[in-house]
Design an enzyme around this catalytic site. Sequence first.
Site, PDB file in Angstrom:
ATOM      1  N   GLU A 200       9.542  -1.715  -3.181  1.00 53.24           N
ATOM      2  CA  GLU A 200       9.294  -1.357  -4.586  1.00 53.24           C
ATOM      3  C   GLU A 200      10.529  -1.536  -5.456  1.00 53.24           C
ATOM      4  OE1 GLU A 200       7.406   2.420  -5.052  1.00 53.24           O
ATOM      5  OE2 GLU A 200       5.680   1.857  -3.838  1.00 53.24           O
ATOM      6  N   LYS A 332      -5.351   4.296  -7.929  1.00 60.27           N
ATOM      7  CA  LYS A 332      -5.091   3.000  -7.295  1.00 60.27           C
ATOM      8  C   LYS A 332      -6.478   2.411  -7.062  1.00 60.27           C
ATOM      9  CE  LYS A 332      -0.883   4.414  -4.778  1.00 60.27           C
ATOM     10  NZ  LYS A 332      -0.405   5.110  -3.554  1.00 60.27           N
TER      11      LYS A 332
HETATM   12  P1  PGA Z   1       1.726   2.910  -0.671  1.00 61.92           P
HETATM   13  O1  PGA Z   1       2.388   4.248  -1.190  1.00 61.92           O
HETATM   14  O2  PGA Z   1       2.757   2.417   0.317  1.00 61.92           O
HETATM   15  O3  PGA Z   1       0.484   3.393   0.031  1.00 61.92           O
HETATM   16  O4  PGA Z   1       1.478   1.996  -1.779  1.00 61.92           O
HETATM   17  C1  PGA Z   1       2.875   4.460  -2.425  1.00 61.92           C
HETATM   18  C2  PGA Z   1       2.623   5.880  -2.747  1.00 61.92           C
HETATM   19  O5  PGA Z   1       2.529   6.725  -1.831  1.00 61.92           O
HETATM   20  O6  PGA Z   1       2.483   6.218  -3.920  1.00 61.92           O
HETATM   21 ZN    ZN Z   2       2.095   8.411  -3.276  1.00 59.79          ZN
END
Ligand code: PGA
Ligand code: ZN
Length: 416
Positions: A200, A332
């Site tokens: 990220e 999401k």
């Molecule tokens: P992810 O986690 O790796 O599942 O995208 C990001 C998050 O926990 O917000």
């Molecule tokens: Zn999270």
Amino acid sequence: MSSIIEDLIARKIFNNRGEETIEVDVVTTTGFGRASAPSGKSRGKAEVIYYPAGGVEAAIKKVDELIAPEMAGLNADFQEEIDSTLHEIDGTTSFKSIGGNTAFAISLANAEAAANSHSLLLFQFLGGTTANTLPYPLGNCISGGQHARGKSPDIQEFLTLPYGAETFLEAATANTQIHKRIGEALRKKDKLFSAGKSDEGAWIANIADSDAFEFMAKACEEVGNELDFECGFGIDVASSSMWKEKERIYDYTNEGKKRDTGEQLEYTKELIEKYHLIYVEDPFHEEDFKSFAELTKLTKNCLITGDDLFTTNNERLSNGIKIGAGNAIIIKVNQIGTLTDALETIQHAQRHGYTCVMSHRSGDTTDWHIAHLAVAFGCPVIKTGVVEGTRIAKINELIRIEHFLGNRAKMAELKI
Ligand code: PGA
Ligand code: ZN
């Protein structure tokens, strides 16, 4: 003019981790849309299943042989019908037959094609003329937990939220400066700091949680003073990754501490008070709605946010609403599969005063659609990193949207 689907074209591309993912083009009589799917690392157990057995290639085969013929002739303007057709073709509750990421890419590409056929940008098409508020960018600066390796913090993400900014561009500027300043501070503290970054784009460093809090507090205060607006910060504990069900404890391995549920509640409350945190995501594991509710009651001016807890799922959100678990929800779209499902959850959350946080995944592509979704659906916060190509794709798209809106653009109202 209506936009009738002529064909769906699916292909395999890669995300920022080099993992295979699906991209879909929707071709209509008057428009074109393209979308690709992201992928999580610290996934919630209640998320839909990303791909059918056989992975991305099996998903592409399903699009070619099953979904494309079924969807040809449908009107792309009717998103709900498109999404319910995807559910019908799949026939399961977890999208395990066609894959949740397949549904995601088709759903988003369809919306884009419909917008395109009306010569509108996606946020205008989905949000109408009142969609003119920009979200505050919530940006990951220091990585830990499952997003890092070695002796990094136990907490997964340390996030800035420049909630005093008057424009999106100002807010994004603050985040880049805070991120940079933290990099400089890490270099000063540790001569061996290699300036490594996570998926990220957040720094990976050999520091403890307590150091990360101090760095964040200092950088946010300094940049806030220089730019003359409030820059707050918060964390994503991603505590399902730390939870040991057998022992019923949260295992902070680098800190060398184990906390039971009561201690976790007390610890989180102390952190919120000590550092004036305005954002805390997943402080308890994904089935502990009750502790979420207790923390929400005990704290003020802080977004207590459910990610793995809710997984963008309306039923899980209803369980939370009933007992007051949290006051904010991560959205999401690929946790639930389609735009229509996600919108249902967003609207339900909004009716009950929950703050919606539109979010990327740690594995992502340069797909920028979530920038438009945040504006179209009135999400006051977008969580999409600070630097790194796939994060900047979304940030820059929001800068473009703000520019496009001109005088009509305003920042969202944030309840903290
Ligand atoms: P992810 O986690 O790796 O599942 O995208 C990001 C998050 O926990 O917000
Ligand atoms: Zn999270």
